[in-house]
Design an enzyme around this catalytic site. Structure first.
Site, PDB file in Angstrom:
ATOM      1  N   GLY A  16      -2.540   8.714  -8.472  1.00 28.17           N
ATOM      2  CA  GLY A  16      -3.362   7.518  -8.368  1.00 28.17           C
ATOM      3  C   GLY A  16      -2.872   6.591  -7.284  1.00 28.17           C
ATOM      4  O   GLY A  16      -2.011   6.950  -6.472  1.00 28.17           O
ATOM      5  N   ASN A  17      -3.430   5.387  -7.275  1.00 25.51           N
ATOM      6  CA  ASN A  17      -2.957   4.403  -6.310  1.00 25.51           C
ATOM      7  C   ASN A  17      -3.234   2.996  -6.801  1.00 25.51           C
ATOM      8  O   ASN A  17      -3.976   2.788  -7.757  1.00 25.51           O
ATOM      9  CB  ASN A  17      -3.571   4.643  -4.922  1.00 25.51           C
ATOM     10  CG  ASN A  17      -4.884   3.931  -4.712  1.00 25.51           C
ATOM     11  OD1 ASN A  17      -5.756   3.942  -5.564  1.00 25.51           O
ATOM     12  ND2 ASN A  17      -5.021   3.306  -3.556  1.00 25.51           N
ATOM     13  N   GLU A  66      -8.115   7.855  -4.782  1.00 20.33           N
ATOM     14  CA  GLU A  66      -7.587   6.880  -3.825  1.00 20.33           C
ATOM     15  C   GLU A  66      -8.651   5.827  -3.571  1.00 20.33           C
ATOM     16  O   GLU A  66      -9.849   6.118  -3.594  1.00 20.33           O
ATOM     17  CB  GLU A  66      -7.228   7.553  -2.493  1.00 20.33           C
ATOM     18  CG  GLU A  66      -5.905   8.293  -2.495  1.00 20.33           C
ATOM     19  CD  GLU A  66      -4.719   7.400  -2.174  1.00 20.33           C
ATOM     20  OE1 GLU A  66      -4.935   6.173  -2.076  1.00 20.33           O
ATOM     21  OE2 GLU A  66      -3.608   7.920  -2.031  1.00 20.33           O
ATOM     22  N   SER A  67      -8.200   4.624  -3.285  1.00 21.06           N
ATOM     23  CA  SER A  67      -9.127   3.557  -2.907  1.00 21.06           C
ATOM     24  C   SER A  67      -9.234   3.475  -1.392  1.00 21.06           C
ATOM     25  O   SER A  67      -8.284   3.780  -0.673  1.00 21.06           O
ATOM     26  CB  SER A  67      -8.628   2.218  -3.458  1.00 21.06           C
ATOM     27  OG  SER A  67      -7.364   1.909  -2.900  1.00 21.06           O
ATOM     28  N   HIS A  68     -10.405   3.087  -0.926  1.00 26.32           N
ATOM     29  CA  HIS A  68     -10.614   2.773   0.491  1.00 26.32           C
ATOM     30  C   HIS A  68     -11.451   1.502   0.567  1.00 26.32           C
ATOM     31  O   HIS A  68     -12.464   1.436   1.260  1.00 26.32           O
ATOM     32  CB  HIS A  68     -11.282   3.940   1.215  1.00 26.32           C
ATOM     33  CG  HIS A  68     -10.515   4.394   2.416  1.00 26.32           C
ATOM     34  ND1 HIS A  68     -11.095   4.737   3.604  1.00 26.32           N
ATOM     35  CD2 HIS A  68      -9.182   4.530   2.621  1.00 26.32           C
ATOM     36  CE1 HIS A  68     -10.175   5.084   4.484  1.00 26.32           C
ATOM     37  NE2 HIS A  68      -9.002   4.970   3.904  1.00 26.32           N
ATOM     38  N   ASN A  69     -10.963   0.488  -0.142  1.00 28.59           N
ATOM     39  CA  ASN A  69     -11.747  -0.725  -0.331  1.00 28.59           C
ATOM     40  C   ASN A  69     -11.856  -1.580   0.927  1.00 28.59           C
ATOM     41  O   ASN A  69     -12.953  -1.975   1.329  1.00 28.59           O
ATOM     42  CB  ASN A  69     -11.133  -1.560  -1.456  1.00 28.59           C
ATOM     43  CG  ASN A  69     -11.019  -0.788  -2.750  1.00 28.59           C
ATOM     44  OD1 ASN A  69     -11.797   0.123  -3.011  1.00 28.59           O
ATOM     45  ND2 ASN A  69     -10.037  -1.130  -3.570  1.00 28.59           N
ATOM     46  N   HIS A  70     -10.721  -1.883   1.532  1.00 37.08           N
ATOM     47  CA  HIS A  70     -10.742  -2.757   2.704  1.00 37.08           C
ATOM     48  C   HIS A  70     -11.498  -2.127   3.872  1.00 37.08           C
ATOM     49  O   HIS A  70     -12.366  -2.773   4.467  1.00 37.08           O
ATOM     50  CB  HIS A  70      -9.313  -3.142   3.101  1.00 37.08           C
ATOM     51  CG  HIS A  70      -8.659  -4.098   2.155  1.00 37.08           C
ATOM     52  ND1 HIS A  70      -8.309  -3.742   0.867  1.00 37.08           N
ATOM     53  CD2 HIS A  70      -8.286  -5.392   2.304  1.00 37.08           C
ATOM     54  CE1 HIS A  70      -7.755  -4.779   0.268  1.00 37.08           C
ATOM     55  NE2 HIS A  70      -7.735  -5.801   1.120  1.00 37.08           N
ATOM     56  N   HIS A  77       0.826  -1.211   0.000  1.00 38.41           N
ATOM     57  CA  HIS A  77       0.000   0.000   0.000  1.00 38.41           C
ATOM     58  C   HIS A  77       0.860   1.261   0.000  1.00 38.41           C
ATOM     59  O   HIS A  77       0.503   2.259  -0.624  1.00 38.41           O
ATOM     60  CB  HIS A  77      -0.926  -0.015   1.223  1.00 38.41           C
ATOM     61  CG  HIS A  77      -2.013   1.006   1.167  1.00 38.41           C
ATOM     62  ND1 HIS A  77      -3.074   0.921   0.288  1.00 38.41           N
ATOM     63  CD2 HIS A  77      -2.223   2.137   1.882  1.00 38.41           C
ATOM     64  CE1 HIS A  77      -3.880   1.954   0.465  1.00 38.41           C
ATOM     65  NE2 HIS A  77      -3.390   2.710   1.418  1.00 38.41           N
ATOM     66  N   TYR A 134       4.447   0.097  -3.079  1.00 39.49           N
ATOM     67  CA  TYR A 134       4.214  -0.399  -4.442  1.00 39.49           C
ATOM     68  C   TYR A 134       5.338  -1.334  -4.894  1.00 39.49           C
ATOM     69  O   TYR A 134       5.722  -1.351  -6.066  1.00 39.49           O
ATOM     70  CB  TYR A 134       4.065   0.756  -5.439  1.00 39.49           C
ATOM     71  CG  TYR A 134       2.876   1.656  -5.187  1.00 39.49           C
ATOM     72  CD1 TYR A 134       1.771   1.217  -4.463  1.00 39.49           C
ATOM     73  CD2 TYR A 134       2.849   2.953  -5.671  1.00 39.49           C
ATOM     74  CE1 TYR A 134       0.685   2.036  -4.233  1.00 39.49           C
ATOM     75  CE2 TYR A 134       1.751   3.784  -5.442  1.00 39.49           C
ATOM     76  CZ  TYR A 134       0.679   3.319  -4.723  1.00 39.49           C
ATOM     77  OH  TYR A 134      -0.403   4.132  -4.499  1.00 39.49           O
ATOM     78  N   SER A 175      -5.234   8.028  12.606  1.00 37.27           N
ATOM     79  CA  SER A 175      -6.262   9.002  12.980  1.00 37.27           C
ATOM     80  C   SER A 175      -6.355  10.067  11.892  1.00 37.27           C
ATOM     81  O   SER A 175      -5.348  10.473  11.309  1.00 37.27           O
ATOM     82  CB  SER A 175      -5.913   9.652  14.315  1.00 37.27           C
ATOM     83  OG  SER A 175      -5.964   8.712  15.364  1.00 37.27           O
TER      84      SER A 175
END
Length: 741
Positions: free
Chosen positions: A538-539, A97-101, A53, A56, A319
């Site tokens: 990106g990510n 950005e992803s925040h999938n998990h 994460h 990369y 946080s």
């Protein structure tokens, strides 16, 4: 937290394996980088910074395929967000950005903090966020648990963005069983700034202050970065401690304080960075690395909202609503006064030092003393095996599935009720799309459009990604994702400028999944070069699996375009009776991965045909030129559901209809051949339009006052009342959600 292990116990018990650090990496750190065993805190820092994460390490070799520069790019990958010149000394800043998990575990907070994090990336660059977008991929809506996750995700996005006063203007929402165990929540933000205000995430100048500003540090989000670098299972899917908790009101204050400092007192500031993934360690180490400097921090000075926090917890906490600043020595009190005014913490927690050593103090002891480069530059890149999936090899040996549409009207009615195609206003109406009053085109169109105040310019923006096509043919699917985004931008009359991306895939240790990643990025990169849309930010989000079941490979493309003069803005809806209707692009028998195939068979299969990127780009370029000359009344790109669905969507929210004659079959009405548009043109402009586009433009009929969609096909007819179609389209998702009650 339990008693920290000694270095010897760490070596023996190997807790780092649970933190996504391999034994090979641990040995390399111990033997090559440090020449000693790392202590508990240091091991935690390495596990976070060396996670996929943050580093990369698996995907970097593939990411190098992307172009990231052209004449307009002012800042490419490597900073908080990318920056692009839009003329007049102004710049647009954007990133996804992803925040999938986190969103899979806690949909509300996961989605909310995804929005908060990407907004901080934007204003850390010195830009004011002007718009949010999203790309959401869920399991099927007939699952009551999924309905709850959808509701939580949408509410999280809406609550955070609305409290911040930033409009959500565009996005996409799809539904497929492959996302049932692992949602995809990709957030994008766009900002506007004067080029003179561009900031860097940099710490430099011996003796300069390292200042912590914003909210206090708690225990939420610890190991969020490593949590996002492993797949789900029944055992670890309950890691709610790795999910952050957001406070948009605090973020609003932080935004205003940071922009006041950046815009009014640039001489006080050396650099600024958001504390995102991996918290303080990531922001501080990356800033020191960027400035080729060392850093000495006293963790006892870090504002904490919970008692007895260890150095490990302080450094790895994620946080929210926190930033790290490097401030020129002597201006610490000046900076503090600004943040005091907004009721925010602003504390000097360390200094820039000579050399490149990273030193942390806690409870009067040195708890970390390692080279900065060991955290940021010395990560071991990993090479992964690649293997073409057996399903693709088999599909290449078989004939593609062909539909047998007997009733085009009934098929169109069914397609309009599919969750991925149906009206999403029940979701996006929870977002404030008009706040700040700069929104010209909001959600529900091909792209959102905002005016650039004080100018004639507009910015168009979109998010696009279709995992089904990438699953069936990763390289072509990657091209299609980029071409779809470009089509959405061009459909508004905007010139595509650049892209950001979220690369959502399964476990990269699986050779088939890494092959999917490599091939799809290769296709995207080729399309980026053709369209001259470099990747500026990106990510990568890997390990999107649940109990070994991976999502479809889903690269999301976020694109921004420039409209030179908003008087040339083109809308999606048909404008006037008598206008001529054209189909742009050629239609093939392309049903593999289509909505039609999924609806009729319950699955997707087959091979996705390649297409001529250069030809599609040339056609879009000509179309854009015609738009700038005022020769186009409306335009809509063809996507899910093909021409049939696009025609209906063009007529929704109007009192108009169409009378059309096509040399296409009932099947082809729903083909999803890439690179096509449905365009309406005033009669007096038709000759110039046809002359410019040649064989790419086929006259198929005209707009009428009847409010009926009447289509004569090569093998049948379609006659449907538009109001009836629109009602089915609008009521489909609300009906599915009510079925839960």
């Amino acid at each position: 937290m339990k008693q920290a292990l000694t270095p010897e116990q760490i070596k023996e018990q190997k807790p780092y394996l649970d933190w996504s650090l391999s034994e090979r990496e641990y040995d390399y750190i111990s033997e090559k980088l440090l020449g000693r065993l790392p202590n508990f805190t240091e091991t935690g820092l390495f596990s976070a910074m060396w996670s996929e994460h943050c580093s990369y390490k698996k995907s970097k070799p593939v990411l190098r395929l992307f172009p990231n520069q052209n004449d307009r790019v002012l800042q490419g990958p490597g900073e908080g967000a990318g920056v692009v010149d839009i003329d007049d000394g102004q710049a647009v800043v954007f990133k996804a950005e992803s925040h999938n998990h986190p969103s899979t575990v806690e949909p509300y907070q996961g989605a909310a903090t995804g929005v908060g994090g990407i907004l901080r990336d934007i204003f850390s660059m010195g830009a004011r966020p002007i718009a949010s977008l999203d790309s959401l991929h869920f399991g099927e809506l007939d699952d009551p648990k999924m309905q709850m996750k959808v509701a939580g995700t949408v509410k999280g996005i809406g609550d955070y963005g609305n409290c911040m006063g930033i409009p959500t203007v565009a996005g996409e929402t799809t539904f497929d069983p492959c996302y049932s165990g692992n949602l995809l929540v990709n957030a994008m933000s766009v900002g506007l700034m004067d080029q003179k205000d561009i900031q860097k995430g940099k710490a430099a100048g011996i003796g300069n202050a390292v200042m912590y500003v914003g909210a206090k540090t708690g225990r939420d989000g610890i190991h969020g970065a490593t949590f996002a670098s492993a797949d789900f299972s029944d055992e670890n899917a309950t890691q709610r401690s790795a999910v952050q908790v957001g406070d948009p009101f605090m973020e609003k204050l932080l935004l205003e304080a940071c922009l006041e400092l950046i815009q009014n007192h640039p001489d006080w500031l050396v650099g600024i960075q958001d504390m995102g993934a991996a918290g303080i360690v990531s922001s501080s180490a990356e800033m020191a690395s960027e400035g080729d400097a060392g850093m000495d921090l006293d963790l006892d000075l870090v504002p904490q909202r919970e008692p007895n926090m260890s150095a490990y917890e302080i450094m790895l906490s994620e946080s929210q609503e926190r930033m790290l600043l490097c401030v020129n020595k002597g201006h610490e009190d000046d900076v503090k006064k600004i943040f005091d005014f907004y009721g925010l913490e602003a504390v000097t927690i360390g200094r820039i030092t000579e050399g490149r050593q990273y030193v942390l103090h806690h409870d009067g002891q040195v708890v970390c003393d390692i080279p900065v480069s060991s955290l940021t530059d010395d990560v071991l890149e990993e090479t992964s095996e690649e293997q073409k999936p057996a399903r693709i090899l088999q599909a290449e040996q078989e004939a593609n599935w062909q539909p047998e549409v007997t009733d085009a009207g009934a098929t169109l009615e069914q397609l309009l009720q599919q969750s991925t195609i149906a009206d999403k206003s029940i979701f996006f109406e929870q977002y404030d799309s008009m706040v700040r009053t700069s929104t010209v085109v909001g959600p529900g169109s091909d792209a959102g459009v905002l005016r650039v105040r004080g100018t004639k310019k507009g910015l168009a923006m979109t998010t696009d990604g279709n995992g089904r096509f990438v699953y069936l043919n990763p390289e072509v699917g990657g091209k299609m994702a980029l071409a779809e985004a470009a089509a959405n931008i061009v459909a508004t009359g905007a010139l595509p400028l650049a892209i950001t991306d979220c690369l959502n895939y399964g476990d990269p240790n699986d050779p088939e999944i890494f092959w999917e990643l490599h091939q799809s990025v290769s296709g995207m990169a080729e399309a980026c070069r053709v369209f001259d849309t470099p990747v500026i930010s990106g990510n990568v989000s890997l390990y999107n699996e649940n109990n070994g079941q991976a999502i479809h490979p889903t690269p999301m493309v976020g694109m921004v375009g420039l409209i030179k003069d908003l008087k040339n803005l083109v809308k999606m809806a048909a404008q006037a009776a008598g206008d001529q209707v054209y189909l742009l692009g050629q239609t093939g028998d392309d049903y593999a991965g289509s909505e039609l195939q999924k609806m009729l068979t319950g699955d997707i299969a087959g091979t996705v045909a390649d297409f001529d990127l250069n030809h599609v780009h040339a056609m879009m370029k000509t179309l854009l030129s015609l738009m700038e000359d005022g020769k186009v009344a409306s335009a809509h790109d063809l996507a899910e559901g093909g021409l049939g669905v696009a025609l209906a969507e063009t007529l929704f929210k109007t009192d108009l209809g169409m009378n059309l004659k096509l040399d296409l079959t009932k099947n082809q009405l729903f083909s999803e051949t890439a690179g096509r548009f449905v365009v309406t043109v005033k009669k007096e402009d038709a000759a110039a339009f046809e002359a410019a586009l040649g064989d790419d433009a086929t006259l198929i009929g005209e707009v009428t006052n009847s409010h009926w969609l009447q289509v004569r096909l090569a093998d049948g007819n379609l006659n449907k009342n538009v109001a009836d179609l629109e009602q089915l389209w609008k009521e489909a998702i609300p009906c599915q959600l009510k079925s839960r009650d």
